[in-house]
Design a protein around this motif. Structure first.
Motif, PDB file in Angstrom:
ATOM      1  N   THR A 127       7.354  -3.871  -1.580  1.00  0.00           N
ATOM      2  CA  THR A 127       7.450  -3.856  -0.018  1.00  0.00           C
ATOM      3  C   THR A 127       6.703  -4.971   0.489  1.00  0.00           C
ATOM      4  O   THR A 127       7.220  -5.496   1.511  1.00  0.00           O
ATOM      5  N   MET A 128       5.242  -5.158   0.001  1.00  0.00           N
ATOM      6  CA  MET A 128       4.607  -6.457   0.741  1.00  0.00           C
ATOM      7  C   MET A 128       5.281  -7.701   0.261  1.00  0.00           C
ATOM      8  O   MET A 128       5.313  -8.600   1.433  1.00  0.00           O
ATOM      9  N   THR A 129       6.202  -7.851  -0.579  1.00  0.00           N
ATOM     10  CA  THR A 129       6.632  -9.057  -0.966  1.00  0.00           C
ATOM     11  C   THR A 129       7.825  -9.452  -0.007  1.00  0.00           C
ATOM     12  O   THR A 129       8.109 -10.470   0.447  1.00  0.00           O
ATOM     13  N   LEU A 159       1.823   5.547 -15.785  1.00  0.00           N
ATOM     14  CA  LEU A 159       3.154   5.238 -15.440  1.00  0.00           C
ATOM     15  C   LEU A 159       3.685   5.480 -14.233  1.00  0.00           C
ATOM     16  O   LEU A 159       3.810   4.737 -13.316  1.00  0.00           O
ATOM     17  N   ALA A 160       3.127   6.674 -13.440  1.00  0.00           N
ATOM     18  CA  ALA A 160       3.652   7.016 -12.247  1.00  0.00           C
ATOM     19  C   ALA A 160       2.724   6.300 -11.145  1.00  0.00           C
ATOM     20  O   ALA A 160       3.385   5.723 -10.384  1.00  0.00           O
ATOM     21  N   ARG A 161       1.374   5.801 -11.324  1.00  0.00           N
ATOM     22  CA  ARG A 161       0.634   5.109 -10.553  1.00  0.00           C
ATOM     23  C   ARG A 161       1.280   3.703 -10.710  1.00  0.00           C
ATOM     24  O   ARG A 161       1.246   3.097  -9.631  1.00  0.00           O
ATOM     25  N   ASN A 162       1.676   3.099 -11.860  1.00  0.00           N
ATOM     26  CA  ASN A 162       2.237   1.912 -12.037  1.00  0.00           C
ATOM     27  C   ASN A 162       3.621   1.776 -11.259  1.00  0.00           C
ATOM     28  O   ASN A 162       3.463   0.645 -10.590  1.00  0.00           O
ATOM     29  N   GLU A 163       4.262   2.619 -10.977  1.00  0.00           N
ATOM     30  CA  GLU A 163       5.620   2.712 -10.238  1.00  0.00           C
ATOM     31  C   GLU A 163       5.111   2.623  -8.822  1.00  0.00           C
ATOM     32  O   GLU A 163       5.797   1.897  -7.955  1.00  0.00           O
ATOM     33  N   GLN A 164       4.260   3.208  -8.382  1.00  0.00           N
ATOM     34  CA  GLN A 164       3.734   3.269  -7.260  1.00  0.00           C
ATOM     35  C   GLN A 164       3.350   2.083  -6.593  1.00  0.00           C
ATOM     36  O   GLN A 164       3.641   1.547  -5.585  1.00  0.00           O
ATOM     37  N   VAL A 165       2.261   1.348  -7.577  1.00  0.00           N
ATOM     38  CA  VAL A 165       1.787   0.022  -7.084  1.00  0.00           C
ATOM     39  C   VAL A 165       2.970  -0.908  -7.003  1.00  0.00           C
ATOM     40  O   VAL A 165       2.885  -1.710  -6.179  1.00  0.00           O
ATOM     41  N   LYS A 166       4.074  -0.978  -8.094  1.00  0.00           N
ATOM     42  CA  LYS A 166       4.905  -1.820  -8.185  1.00  0.00           C
ATOM     43  C   LYS A 166       5.625  -1.819  -6.729  1.00  0.00           C
ATOM     44  O   LYS A 166       6.162  -2.685  -6.186  1.00  0.00           O
ATOM     45  N   GLY A 167       5.978  -0.308  -6.340  1.00  0.00           N
ATOM     46  CA  GLY A 167       6.689  -0.456  -4.979  1.00  0.00           C
ATOM     47  C   GLY A 167       6.022  -0.929  -3.947  1.00  0.00           C
ATOM     48  O   GLY A 167       6.619  -1.614  -2.998  1.00  0.00           O
ATOM     49  N   LYS A 168       4.927  -0.673  -3.831  1.00  0.00           N
ATOM     50  CA  LYS A 168       3.834  -1.371  -2.805  1.00  0.00           C
ATOM     51  C   LYS A 168       4.035  -2.912  -2.861  1.00  0.00           C
ATOM     52  O   LYS A 168       4.149  -3.593  -1.815  1.00  0.00           O
ATOM     53  N   ILE A 169       3.901  -3.436  -4.192  1.00  0.00           N
ATOM     54  CA  ILE A 169       4.008  -5.044  -4.351  1.00  0.00           C
ATOM     55  C   ILE A 169       5.262  -5.250  -3.802  1.00  0.00           C
ATOM     56  O   ILE A 169       5.411  -6.472  -3.095  1.00  0.00           O
ATOM     57  N   PHE A 206       7.904  -7.862   2.876  1.00  0.00           N
ATOM     58  CA  PHE A 206       7.210  -7.760   4.375  1.00  0.00           C
ATOM     59  C   PHE A 206       6.818  -9.517   4.396  1.00  0.00           C
ATOM     60  O   PHE A 206       7.078 -10.036   5.611  1.00  0.00           O
ATOM     61  N   LYS A 207       6.277 -10.140   3.401  1.00  0.00           N
ATOM     62  CA  LYS A 207       6.007 -11.485   3.542  1.00  0.00           C
ATOM     63  C   LYS A 207       7.065 -12.343   3.681  1.00  0.00           C
ATOM     64  O   LYS A 207       7.141 -13.149   4.932  1.00  0.00           O
ATOM     65  N   SER A 208       8.030 -12.135   3.230  1.00  0.00           N
ATOM     66  CA  SER A 208       9.438 -12.980   3.339  1.00  0.00           C
ATOM     67  C   SER A 208       9.935 -12.986   4.752  1.00  0.00           C
ATOM     68  O   SER A 208      10.182 -13.882   5.433  1.00  0.00           O
ATOM     69  N   LEU A 209      10.070 -11.608   5.457  1.00  0.00           N
ATOM     70  CA  LEU A 209      10.567 -11.284   6.636  1.00  0.00           C
ATOM     71  C   LEU A 209       9.544 -11.848   7.556  1.00  0.00           C
ATOM     72  O   LEU A 209       9.978 -12.449   8.718  1.00  0.00           O
ATOM     73  N   LEU A 210       8.291 -11.734   7.469  1.00  0.00           N
ATOM     74  CA  LEU A 210       7.311 -12.150   8.546  1.00  0.00           C
ATOM     75  C   LEU A 210       7.485 -13.713   8.652  1.00  0.00           C
ATOM     76  O   LEU A 210       7.420 -14.416   9.629  1.00  0.00           O
ATOM     77  N   ILE A 211       7.375 -14.417   7.498  1.00  0.00           N
ATOM     78  CA  ILE A 211       7.611 -15.991   7.336  1.00  0.00           C
ATOM     79  C   ILE A 211       8.750 -16.420   8.143  1.00  0.00           C
ATOM     80  O   ILE A 211       8.810 -17.408   8.789  1.00  0.00           O
TER      81      ILE A 211
END
Length: 134
Positions: free
Chosen positions: A101-103, A89-99, A105-110
């Motif tokens: 953040t990347m989403t 669950l902790a790892r899942n929360e970390q990965v969700k946070g990264k996803i 970042f993608k919107s801002l970059l575009i």
């Protein structure tokens, strides 16, 4: 599958009880109790044979070595499952946070690339769709 475990548990309980009774007979051995001792030894042998039959039914089950370490340390093996779930669950929360953040970042970059390179970004969006890249 549960009946296989129940069967093994039943055989183990019988075996342990026979060993306990055997210990009582041996600790206070009298020549007159030789017959009872022989009988308990035969029960022990048949109990081991029954456990071996159960083992053959459960050969496809793999138990993580960490579970045995928990048992050796006197800890409840169910804690292993609980701690594995908590780590997942902790790892899942970390990965969700990264996803997330990347989403963002993608919107801002575009958005920012659209301001600097409007023609190229309009072609890019035409080829890949409005939300690209994925």
């Amino acid at each position: 599958m549960a009946e296989k475990f129940d069967n093994l548990e039943e055989h183990l309980e019988k075996f342990i009880e026979n060993i306990r009774q055997l210990g009582i007979i041996v600790s206070d051995f009298q020549p007159s109790s030789q017959t009872g001792l022989n009988q308990k030894l035969n029960f022990m042998i048949s109990g081991l044979q029954d456990i071996e039959k159960c083992r053959q039914q459960l050969h496809e089950i793999n138990v993580p070595l960490e579970v045995f370490e928990y048992i050796d340390q006197g800890r409840n093996p169910q804690l292993y499952t609980k701690e594995c779930l908590e780590r997942a669950l902790a790892r899942n929360e970390q990965v969700k946070g990264k996803i997330d953040t990347m989403t963002k970042f993608k919107s801002l970059l575009i958005s920012e690339l659209g301001k600097v390179f409007p023609e190229e970004m309009s072609r890019y969006k035409a080829i890949h769709g409005e939300d690209a890249p994925s």
